[in-house]
Design a protein around this motif. Structure first.
Motif, PDB file in Angstrom:
ATOM      1  N   ASP A 201       0.848  -1.200   0.000  1.00  0.00           N
ATOM      2  CA  ASP A 201       0.000   0.000   0.000  1.00  0.00           C
ATOM      3  C   ASP A 201       0.879   1.244   0.000  1.00  0.00           C
ATOM      4  N   TYR A 202       2.057   1.108   0.583  1.00  0.00           N
ATOM      5  CA  TYR A 202       3.044   2.194   0.630  1.00  0.00           C
ATOM      6  C   TYR A 202       4.365   1.603   0.148  1.00  0.00           C
ATOM      7  N   VAL A 203       5.087   2.361  -0.668  1.00  0.00           N
ATOM      8  CA  VAL A 203       6.433   1.927  -1.087  1.00  0.00           C
ATOM      9  C   VAL A 203       7.402   3.032  -0.685  1.00  0.00           C
ATOM     10  N   THR A 204       8.480   2.661   0.025  1.00  0.00           N
ATOM     11  CA  THR A 204       9.468   3.666   0.419  1.00  0.00           C
ATOM     12  C   THR A 204      10.842   3.266  -0.126  1.00  0.00           C
ATOM     13  N   LEU A 205      11.549   4.249  -0.696  1.00  0.00           N
ATOM     14  CA  LEU A 205      12.812   3.970  -1.386  1.00  0.00           C
ATOM     15  C   LEU A 205      14.001   4.332  -0.497  1.00  0.00           C
ATOM     16  N   HIS A 206      14.937   3.401  -0.321  1.00  0.00           N
ATOM     17  CA  HIS A 206      16.133   3.677   0.486  1.00  0.00           C
ATOM     18  C   HIS A 206      17.380   3.075  -0.152  1.00  0.00           C
ATOM     19  N   VAL A 207      17.493   3.289  -1.469  1.00  0.00           N
ATOM     20  CA  VAL A 207      18.661   2.799  -2.217  1.00  0.00           C
ATOM     21  C   VAL A 207      19.541   3.993  -2.583  1.00  0.00           C
ATOM     22  N   PRO A 208      20.830   3.754  -2.814  1.00  0.00           N
ATOM     23  CA  PRO A 208      21.684   4.860  -3.279  1.00  0.00           C
ATOM     24  C   PRO A 208      21.383   5.175  -4.740  1.00  0.00           C
ATOM     25  N   LEU A 209      21.747   6.371  -5.169  1.00  0.00           N
ATOM     26  CA  LEU A 209      21.601   6.704  -6.585  1.00  0.00           C
ATOM     27  C   LEU A 209      22.794   6.120  -7.339  1.00  0.00           C
ATOM     28  N   PHE A 225       2.354  -1.149  -9.483  1.00  0.00           N
ATOM     29  CA  PHE A 225       1.889  -0.671  -8.172  1.00  0.00           C
ATOM     30  C   PHE A 225       0.391  -0.959  -8.015  1.00  0.00           C
ATOM     31  N   ARG A 226      -0.033  -1.109  -6.775  1.00  0.00           N
ATOM     32  CA  ARG A 226      -1.476  -1.246  -6.506  1.00  0.00           C
ATOM     33  C   ARG A 226      -2.153   0.089  -6.774  1.00  0.00           C
ATOM     34  N   PRO A 227      -3.316   0.080  -7.400  1.00  0.00           N
ATOM     35  CA  PRO A 227      -4.024   1.348  -7.606  1.00  0.00           C
ATOM     36  C   PRO A 227      -4.264   2.031  -6.253  1.00  0.00           C
ATOM     37  N   GLY A 228      -3.994   3.330  -6.187  1.00  0.00           N
ATOM     38  CA  GLY A 228      -4.234   4.077  -4.946  1.00  0.00           C
ATOM     39  C   GLY A 228      -3.107   3.968  -3.939  1.00  0.00           C
ATOM     40  N   SER A 229      -1.946   3.461  -4.351  1.00  0.00           N
ATOM     41  CA  SER A 229      -0.851   3.330  -3.373  1.00  0.00           C
ATOM     42  C   SER A 229      -0.066   4.634  -3.246  1.00  0.00           C
ATOM     43  N   VAL A 230       0.812   4.634  -2.264  1.00  0.00           N
ATOM     44  CA  VAL A 230       1.574   5.846  -1.927  1.00  0.00           C
ATOM     45  C   VAL A 230       3.059   5.563  -2.152  1.00  0.00           C
ATOM     46  N   LEU A 231       3.749   6.500  -2.797  1.00  0.00           N
ATOM     47  CA  LEU A 231       5.189   6.348  -3.007  1.00  0.00           C
ATOM     48  C   LEU A 231       5.937   7.401  -2.184  1.00  0.00           C
ATOM     49  N   LEU A 232       6.941   6.946  -1.437  1.00  0.00           N
ATOM     50  CA  LEU A 232       7.750   7.852  -0.610  1.00  0.00           C
ATOM     51  C   LEU A 232       9.189   7.822  -1.129  1.00  0.00           C
ATOM     52  N   ASN A 233       9.738   8.985  -1.385  1.00  0.00           N
ATOM     53  CA  ASN A 233      11.125   9.029  -1.861  1.00  0.00           C
ATOM     54  C   ASN A 233      11.956   9.962  -0.984  1.00  0.00           C
ATOM     55  N   ARG A 253      -3.261   5.879 -10.327  1.00  0.00           N
ATOM     56  CA  ARG A 253      -2.478   4.689  -9.935  1.00  0.00           C
ATOM     57  C   ARG A 253      -1.790   4.965  -8.591  1.00  0.00           C
ATOM     58  N   LEU A 254      -1.209   6.172  -8.490  1.00  0.00           N
ATOM     59  CA  LEU A 254      -0.636   6.604  -7.205  1.00  0.00           C
ATOM     60  C   LEU A 254      -1.586   7.599  -6.564  1.00  0.00           C
ATOM     61  N   ALA A 255      -1.871   7.386  -5.251  1.00  0.00           N
ATOM     62  CA  ALA A 255      -2.723   8.336  -4.541  1.00  0.00           C
ATOM     63  C   ALA A 255      -1.910   9.529  -4.064  1.00  0.00           C
ATOM     64  N   LYS A 256      -0.636   9.278  -3.736  1.00  0.00           N
ATOM     65  CA  LYS A 256       0.205  10.351  -3.188  1.00  0.00           C
ATOM     66  C   LYS A 256       1.676  10.074  -3.478  1.00  0.00           C
ATOM     67  N   TYR A 257       2.423  11.140  -3.661  1.00  0.00           N
ATOM     68  CA  TYR A 257       3.882  11.055  -3.733  1.00  0.00           C
ATOM     69  C   TYR A 257       4.414  12.002  -2.669  1.00  0.00           C
ATOM     70  N   VAL A 258       5.219  11.476  -1.749  1.00  0.00           N
ATOM     71  CA  VAL A 258       5.810  12.330  -0.717  1.00  0.00           C
ATOM     72  C   VAL A 258       7.323  12.173  -0.834  1.00  0.00           C
ATOM     73  N   ALA A 259       8.014  13.302  -0.972  1.00  0.00           N
ATOM     74  CA  ALA A 259       9.454  13.214  -1.221  1.00  0.00           C
ATOM     75  C   ALA A 259      10.184  14.378  -0.567  1.00  0.00           C
ATOM     76  N   ASP A 260      11.500  14.206  -0.495  1.00  0.00           N
ATOM     77  CA  ASP A 260      12.349  15.203   0.175  1.00  0.00           C
ATOM     78  C   ASP A 260      13.030  16.118  -0.840  1.00  0.00           C
ATOM     79  N   PHE A 261      12.536  16.097  -2.089  1.00  0.00           N
ATOM     80  CA  PHE A 261      13.214  16.843  -3.151  1.00  0.00           C
ATOM     81  C   PHE A 261      12.190  17.589  -3.993  1.00  0.00           C
ATOM     82  N   PRO A 262      12.113  18.912  -3.837  1.00  0.00           N
ATOM     83  CA  PRO A 262      11.187  19.675  -4.677  1.00  0.00           C
ATOM     84  C   PRO A 262      11.509  19.463  -6.162  1.00  0.00           C
TER      85      PRO A 262
END
Ligand code: NAD
Length: 394
Positions: A201-209, A225-233, A253-262
């Motif tokens: 339901d939520y996917v959070t990314l913690h890999v190096p670039l 992705f599941r429809p309505g899921s949330v991606l965190l970067n 497909r994504l309900a929300k994207y929350v990230a630390d990079f404008p």
């Protein structure tokens, strides 16, 4: 009398870090000339800023772009960083992000800030009760969180999510043995990203670039992705392909994207929440970096051990005599033999030794039965492909 080591600092280093250098055994400051080691944060060190005699450089932080690492390796200078020192800081922001994506706290705060003109408590109550349904959300308990990358940050996020009552799915084909030990057994190991995306339901990314992770989240992966899921970067912006992201948000497909990079083009998007790279911006993270960097320098200078170097192997050898040689050499055959021959010629016994290499460089700790004399050090220095020799403990 034991040697006093000198540390040249750049930038403001947190006091808790500076306190790690025992007074009397270390002289530390921005005014130190001819340092044994350098401790810095973001100061850019040029190749010309490496005085003769520098043995180590510690960066209080993760990246080492501000240090000429290649030149340091050629000179036998060990470069340290502080991986994981800011992991808790990032973890707490990720948890905040997950909550912000689940409850419309931001919308609710904005709404309340428009009510300042209502003085009548009964009227305020009526408006709040009438409007609050617009900000209803969902709970995290029982939802599935997919964690991509289970290193310092990912493993802390996974543990915290389990504590919140979430199901945690993890994917990290390159996980280190240490990281695997740290991981709670309840984290479900996924064999591939597609399966993780399909269940989370939520996917959070913690890999190096890296080349392999740039654009890892793209149109194809977002389809899984599941429809309505949330991606965190909270890793790095280019890990997510911007155009594919926008399409996935617009299609639902994504309900929300929350990230630390404008990201230009997504600022103000109703399904996007962006913070200005705040992941490591806490007092504690800064202190942890300074403490870790200082500990690593003390340990290296006083024992020769190496932890968290970006250019040298990890090395740790328990002291077995009071006389230790630390030798850096280019990684070519026959070096150890030449060194032990020089010791044998002088009748000096080797009590213990460790030899490790990384790329073109090798590092040796050699514990001797007696104090080495200046002649021995000179003789080792003269051996072809020896880069540096120092004595520890005399
Ligand atoms: N937002 C911020 O301010 C902030 C602060 C610190 C770190 N970061 C970012 O977070 C990233 C992770 O930090 P960390 O300290 O946990 O690093 P880490 O090195 O401890 O962990 C990274 C993990 O990613 C895994 N990995 C690498 N390639 C992968 C792939 N293709 N698929 C799945 N897993 C893969 C590695 O095996 C490792 O376990 C950093 O590289 C950095 O870019 C952001």
């Amino acid at each position: 009398m034991s040697k006093t080591y000198t540390i040249r600092t750049y930038n403001n280093i947190a006091a808790r870090g500076l306190d790690r250098f025992p007074a009397g055994r270390f002289k530390v400051g921005a005014d130190v000339t001819s340092p044994d080691a350098i401790l810095l944060r973001s100061h850019k060190l040029g190749v010309g800023d490496l005085p003769a005699g520098v043995q180590a450089i510690a960066r209080a932080g993760a990246g080492v772009n501000n240090v000429p690492v290649e030149r340091c390796t050629e000179r036998g200078i060990v470069v340290f960083n502080t991986p994981g020192a800011n992991a808790n800081s990032v973890k707490e922001l990720v948890l905040t992000a997950m909550l912000l994506a689940s409850r419309d706290i931001y919308g609710g705060l904005q709404f309340v800030s428009t009510l300042g003109g209502i003085d009548d408590p009964a009227e305020l109550d009526r408006v709040v009760e009438a409007e609050k349904k617009r900000f209803a959300g969902r709970e995290l308990v029982g939802k599935a969180l997919g964690v991509v990358g289970l290193g310092a940050i990912g493993s802390l996020v996974a543990r915290a999510a389990l504590d919140l009552g979430m199901d945690v799915l993890g994917y990290d084909p390159a996980i280190s043995v240490d990281a695997a030990w740290r991981l709670p057994s309840e984290v479900q190991r996924m064999e591939n990203l597609q399966s993780l995306f399909a269940r989370a339901d939520y996917v959070t990314l913690h890999v190096p670039l890296l080349d392999e992770t740039r654009g890892m989240i793209n149109a194809e992966s977002l389809n899984a992705f599941r429809p309505g899921s949330v991606l965190l970067n909270f890793a790095r912006e280019p890990i997510v392909d911007g155009a594919a992201l926008k399409a996935a948000l617009d299609s639902g497909r994504l309900a929300k994207y929350v990230a630390d990079f404008p990201i230009a083009g997504l600022i103000g998007h109703p399904k996007v929440l962006l913070t200005p790279h705040l992941g490591a911006s806490t007092e504690e993270a800064e202190e942890n970096c300074a403490v870790m960097a200082a500990n690593q320098l003390v340990n290296f200078l006083e024992t020769g051990s190496i932890t968290n170097s970006v250019n040298f192997p990890s090395v740790s050898l328990e002291a077995s005599s009071g006389f230790r040689l630390a030798v850096v050499n280019r990684n070519v055959p026959g070096m150890l033999g030449q060194m032990t021959t020089l010791l044998a010629e002088r009748g000096i016994n080797v009590v213990d030794m460790l030899n490790k290499s990384r790329g073109n460089i090798a590092y040796n700790l050699i514990d001797l039965g007696e104090a080495p004399d200046a002649g021995l050090l000179e003789a080792i220095k003269r051996v072809d492909d020896v880069v540096d020799v120092r004595v520890i403990g005399t």
